[in-house]
Design an enzyme around this catalytic site. Structure first.
Site, PDB file in Angstrom:
ATOM      1  N   GLU A 149     -16.408   6.096   4.484  1.00  0.00           N
ATOM      2  CA  GLU A 149     -15.737   5.566   5.509  1.00  0.00           C
ATOM      3  C   GLU A 149     -16.351   6.136   6.848  1.00  0.00           C
ATOM      4  OE1 GLU A 149     -11.865   4.525   5.152  1.00  0.00           O
ATOM      5  OE2 GLU A 149     -11.458   5.645   3.206  1.00  0.00           O
ATOM      6  N   ARG A 154       0.810  -1.226  -0.077  1.00  0.00           N
ATOM      7  CA  ARG A 154      -0.140  -0.088  -0.166  1.00  0.00           C
ATOM      8  C   ARG A 154       0.768   1.101  -0.001  1.00  0.00           C
ATOM      9  NH1 ARG A 154      -4.364   0.104   4.737  1.00  0.00           N
ATOM     10  NH2 ARG A 154      -2.575   0.820   5.679  1.00  0.00           N
ATOM     11  N   LYS A 182      -2.840   6.230   1.325  1.00  0.00           N
ATOM     12  CA  LYS A 182      -2.659   6.988   2.619  1.00  0.00           C
ATOM     13  C   LYS A 182      -1.857   8.146   2.471  1.00  0.00           C
ATOM     14  CE  LYS A 182      -2.632   4.734   7.282  1.00  0.00           C
ATOM     15  NZ  LYS A 182      -4.321   4.465   7.501  1.00  0.00           N
TER      16      LYS A 182
HETATM   17  C1  LIG Z   1      -5.461   3.673   7.841  1.00  0.00           C
HETATM   18  C2  LIG Z   1      -6.948   4.063   7.317  1.00  0.00           C
HETATM   19  C3  LIG Z   1      -7.539   2.871   7.613  1.00  0.00           C
HETATM   20  C4  LIG Z   1      -7.420   1.662   7.933  1.00  0.00           C
HETATM   21  O1  LIG Z   1      -6.506   0.726   7.384  1.00  0.00           O
HETATM   22  P1  LIG Z   1      -5.730  -0.289   8.184  1.00  0.00           P
HETATM   23  O2  LIG Z   1      -4.957  -0.969   7.091  1.00  0.00           O
HETATM   24  O3  LIG Z   1      -6.767  -1.300   8.511  1.00  0.00           O
HETATM   25  O4  LIG Z   1      -5.152   0.237   9.149  1.00  0.00           O
HETATM   26  C5  LIG Z   1      -8.818   3.248   6.931  1.00  0.00           C
HETATM   27  N1  LIG Z   1      -9.267   4.201   6.429  1.00  0.00           N
HETATM   28  C6  LIG Z   1      -8.610   5.389   6.301  1.00  0.00           C
HETATM   29  C7  LIG Z   1      -9.035   6.276   5.638  1.00  0.00           C
HETATM   30  C8  LIG Z   1      -7.136   5.355   6.927  1.00  0.00           C
HETATM   31  O5  LIG Z   1      -6.368   5.880   6.738  1.00  0.00           O
END
Ligand SMILES: *Cc1c(COP(=O)(O)O)cnc(C)c1O
Length: 338
Positions: free
Chosen positions: A220, A81, A184
């Site tokens: 989300e 990722r 991210k």
């Molecule tokens: C980091 C994050 C998540 C969760 O991702 P994980 O890999 O499960 O920790 C979900 N939504 C957003 C917007 C994030 O930044």
């Protein structure tokens, strides 16, 4: 072991550890990994990350297990990722091995900061990467710094898993349909702060974001993915502006293992009325069960009761069991580091 520390009192805060690992990209190539105890970085005031948000991050955890071993959870998925985020921001893309090695090295060299089994605490790893080229124009960075550091963090639920209340906000969006919601990158979080603060002032712990184009579908819940459970199904939003959560990916697999059907599809807001259970999921809490959803614009309330749903609890326990070596790691998610 850091013996003077009350592990169970730790929150989700930065706490200094012994070392971090770094790679520098310059003149078209990556440096070797450098291990340092320096918590600071020196960079030019005109560095591209400071002006144009050329920055990305990751979050993953290492756990001390019932058998004394230390397990790093799904590190390769986090690194993949990270690479997707780097690609999206036109940053140099490190190899999987580079970042996995840095994560393992950081866990090993900070062993005394790994919380003991049974404390509920864990070692949180935070890889970050950003453009450091000095300049004024909006263009891709030619230089970058990749750092992996860690911090012990406390159990998310100190008094056991507990439902939260959240609010739907249509006034601000988290991410555009073809923007950067699926990677991210720092900018997504800067732009989510104001709506988050608004919800918190009204007494809600987080915001449920809807799709930015139509405001019809759930996207989300704060910086976590959303899921709903009904009629033997685990249902989670499909959208190209949702961040692909590794926790959600794991829960989908565990849901299948438990005999639930898994659906990745659009979830219209009105469908909230039909869920038996719903929750937010991410590395920090695994699952935050949602007890109540308030729609700030229509005043509709979706009430699930303030007790944790049976299937959410089973999924939560199962994932924790795997992370702590209490259940067989059938899907090969854990890397044993120590
Ligand atoms: C980091 C994050 C998540 C969760 O991702 P994980 O890999 O499960 O920790 C979900 N939504 C957003 C917007 C994030 O930044």
């Amino acid at each position: 072991m850091d013996n003077n520390l009350d592990w169970s009192a730790l929150g989700f805060n930065y706490r200094k550890t012994d070392v971090n690992a770094r790679y520098t990209f310059t003149e078209g190539k990556w440096s070797e990994m450098v291990i340092t105890d320096d918590e600071y970085i020196k960079m030019h005031m005109s560095a591209s990350c400071l002006h144009y948000g050329i920055e990305l991050f990751e979050g993953l955890k290492a756990f001390r297990g019932v058998d004394g071993k230390v397990r790093l959870f799904r590190v390769r998925d986090n690194v993949e990722r990270l690479r997707a985020s780097a690609e999206r921001l036109c940053l140099p893309v490190p190899t999987v091995e580079m970042v996995v090695d840095a994560c393992i090295e950081v866990v090993k060299r900070n062993e005394r900061h790994i919380p003991p089994y049974g404390s509920g605490a864990s070692l949180y790893l935070r890889p970050i990467m950003f453009g450091t080229t000095a300049g004024l124009g909006v263009r891709p960075a030619k230089d970058a710094l990749l750092i992996v550091y860690c911090s012990p963090v406390g159990a998310y639920f100190k008094e056991g898993i507990k439902p939260i209340s959240v609010a739907i906000d249509r006034e601000q969006d988290r991410a555009a349909p073809r923007g950067t919601g699926d990677v991210k990158v720092g900018g997504n979080y800067a732009s989510s702060l104001l709506s988050g603060e608004h919800a918190r002032k009204l007494g809600y712990s987080n915001v449920i974001y809807l799709d930015a184009a139509e405001h019809k579908y759930i996207e989300e819940c704060g910086a976590a993915n959303f899921f709903g459970i009904k009629e033997g199904k685990y249902i989670t939003p499909k959208s190209n502006s949702v961040l692909p959560s590794i926790t959600n990916k794991s829960l989908r697999q565990l849901a299948r293992d438990m005999g639930l059907e898994v659906e990745d599809r659009k979830i219209p807001v009105e469908e909230l009325a039909t869920f038996e259970e719903c929750g937010a999921c991410g590395t920090a809490a695994i699952i935050s069960p949602i007890g109540k959803i308030f729609d700030m614009q229509t005043n509709v309330v979706y009430d699930y009761g303030m007790k944790v749903g049976e299937k959410s609890l089973a999924l939560y326990n199962k994932l924790q069991d795997i992370q702590h070596g209490r259940a067989e790691d059938k899907h090969g998610w854990c890397t044993i580091v120590l």
